[in-house]
Design a protein around this motif. Structure first.
Motif, mmCIF file in Angstrom:
data_model
loop_
_atom_site.group_PDB
_atom_site.id
_atom_site.type_symbol
_atom_site.label_atom_id
_atom_site.label_comp_id
_atom_site.label_asym_id
_atom_site.label_seq_id
_atom_site.Cartn_x
_atom_site.Cartn_y
_atom_site.Cartn_z
ATOM 1 N N VAL A 4 0.805 -1.293 -0.318
ATOM 2 C CA VAL A 4 0.457 -0.366 0.092
ATOM 3 C C VAL A 4 1.231 0.995 -0.069
ATOM 4 N N GLN A 5 1.139 2.344 -0.869
ATOM 5 C CA GLN A 5 1.563 3.561 -1.083
ATOM 6 C C GLN A 5 0.618 4.581 -0.603
ATOM 7 N N GLY A 6 1.201 5.718 0.265
ATOM 8 C CA GLY A 6 0.291 6.726 1.155
ATOM 9 C C GLY A 6 0.558 7.431 0.450
ATOM 10 N N PHE A 7 -0.008 7.871 0.842
ATOM 11 C CA PHE A 7 0.458 10.147 -0.034
ATOM 12 C C PHE A 7 -1.068 11.140 1.054
ATOM 13 N N VAL A 8 -0.059 11.918 1.619
ATOM 14 C CA VAL A 8 -0.844 13.059 2.171
ATOM 15 C C VAL A 8 -0.260 14.475 1.161
ATOM 16 N N ILE A 9 -0.931 15.200 0.984
ATOM 17 C CA ILE A 9 -0.873 16.268 0.238
ATOM 18 C C ILE A 9 -1.575 17.319 0.108
ATOM 19 N N PRO A 10 -1.005 18.896 0.509
ATOM 20 C CA PRO A 10 -2.048 19.599 0.548
ATOM 21 C C PRO A 10 -1.934 20.100 -0.432
ATOM 22 N N VAL A 11 -2.887 20.611 -1.221
ATOM 23 C CA VAL A 11 -3.801 21.377 -2.389
ATOM 24 C C VAL A 11 -4.452 22.364 -2.184
ATOM 25 N N ARG A 56 0.361 20.135 9.690
ATOM 26 C CA ARG A 56 1.773 20.178 10.105
ATOM 27 C C ARG A 56 2.719 19.715 9.254
ATOM 28 N N ALA A 57 2.425 17.827 8.847
ATOM 29 C CA ALA A 57 3.118 16.985 8.341
ATOM 30 C C ALA A 57 3.971 17.364 6.840
ATOM 31 N N VAL A 58 2.358 17.985 6.366
ATOM 32 C CA VAL A 58 3.006 18.735 4.991
ATOM 33 C C VAL A 58 2.968 20.459 4.579
ATOM 34 N N GLU A 64 -5.072 25.763 1.718
ATOM 35 C CA GLU A 64 -4.932 24.825 1.285
ATOM 36 C C GLU A 64 -5.608 23.552 1.560
ATOM 37 N N LYS A 65 -5.894 22.772 1.770
ATOM 38 C CA LYS A 65 -7.129 20.912 1.550
ATOM 39 C C LYS A 65 -5.894 20.228 2.067
ATOM 40 N N ILE A 66 -6.424 19.785 2.857
ATOM 41 C CA ILE A 66 -5.213 18.122 2.726
ATOM 42 C C ILE A 66 -5.614 16.521 1.750
ATOM 43 N N VAL A 67 -5.588 16.223 1.038
ATOM 44 C CA VAL A 67 -5.370 14.815 0.054
ATOM 45 C C VAL A 67 -4.932 14.103 0.834
ATOM 46 N N PHE A 68 -5.740 12.850 1.410
ATOM 47 C CA PHE A 68 -5.684 11.395 1.501
ATOM 48 C C PHE A 68 -5.127 10.760 0.835
ATOM 49 N N SER A 69 -4.131 9.912 0.334
ATOM 50 C CA SER A 69 -4.402 9.034 -0.749
ATOM 51 C C SER A 69 -4.364 7.565 -0.342
ATOM 52 N N TRP A 70 -4.352 6.557 -1.101
ATOM 53 C CA TRP A 70 -3.935 5.160 -1.115
ATOM 54 C C TRP A 70 -3.401 4.773 -2.463
ATOM 55 N N GLU A 97 1.362 20.892 -15.595
ATOM 56 C CA GLU A 97 2.224 20.884 -14.107
ATOM 57 C C GLU A 97 0.783 20.896 -13.231
ATOM 58 N N MET A 98 1.323 19.917 -12.260
ATOM 59 C CA MET A 98 0.227 19.022 -10.345
ATOM 60 C C MET A 98 -0.420 20.261 -10.273
ATOM 61 N N PRO A 99 -1.561 20.136 -9.740
ATOM 62 C CA PRO A 99 -2.091 21.173 -9.050
ATOM 63 C C PRO A 99 -2.064 21.719 -7.567
ATOM 64 N N PHE A 100 -0.776 21.119 -7.055
ATOM 65 C CA PHE A 100 -0.272 21.099 -5.450
ATOM 66 C C PHE A 100 1.919 21.244 -5.790
ATOM 67 N N ASP A 101 1.864 21.275 -4.770
ATOM 68 C CA ASP A 101 2.870 21.987 -4.488
ATOM 69 C C ASP A 101 3.645 20.103 -3.630
ATOM 70 N N GLY A 102 4.210 19.502 -5.463
ATOM 71 C CA GLY A 102 4.968 18.369 -4.701
ATOM 72 C C GLY A 102 5.619 18.019 -4.100
ATOM 73 N N LYS A 103 7.027 19.347 -3.545
ATOM 74 C CA LYS A 103 8.197 19.207 -2.278
ATOM 75 C C LYS A 103 7.731 18.523 -1.731
#
Length: 118
Positions: A4-11, A56-58, A64-70, A97-103
């Motif tokens: 399972v790959q997990g992701f948290v992204i600020p968008v 804080r993690a991102v 910005e909203k938090i996206v949680f994905s897997w 271009e991605m609609p979020f800061d991948g860094k």
């Protein structure tokens, strides 16, 4: 063994539609390349914690909203092969271009240790 790959992204909240369009296109490719399941979740109730939290993690910023994905893969070999395809597939250029800061995205691979059905 399943991975399972997990992701948290600020968008940025105003980029919801752009994020959804990007996710739908990209996630369809992941399924084509062997993913068993892909889930993208848009923030509904993400409270601030006392010591740490998703924001804080991102390093989420105001607005910005938090996206949680897997992504669930059947095994590491399938996941690794999909990542190789990702580097050369035209979809990456088409998405632009991605609609979020991948860094500020955090991610990791996990081996399930408890799985209950839905």
């Amino acid at each position: 063994m399943m991975i399972v790959q997990g992701f948290v992204i600020p968008v940025p909240e105003g980029k919801y539609d752009a994020f959804l369009k990007t996710a739908e296109s990209f996630d369809a490719k992941l399924m084509e390349w062997g993913a068993l399941e892909v889930v993208e979740c848009w923030e509904d109730d993400v409270p601030e914690g006392k010591q740490t939290d998703f924001r804080r993690a991102v390093a989420a910023e105001a607005g910005e909203k938090i996206v949680f994905s897997w992504v669930i893969w059947p095994d590491n070999a399938t996941k690794d092969a999909a990542h190789e395809k990702m580097m050369t597939d035209p979809i990456m250029k088409e998405l632009g271009e991605m609609p979020f800061d991948g860094k500020r995205m955090i991610f990791g691979d996990f081996k399930p240790i408890v799985t209950l059905g839905r």
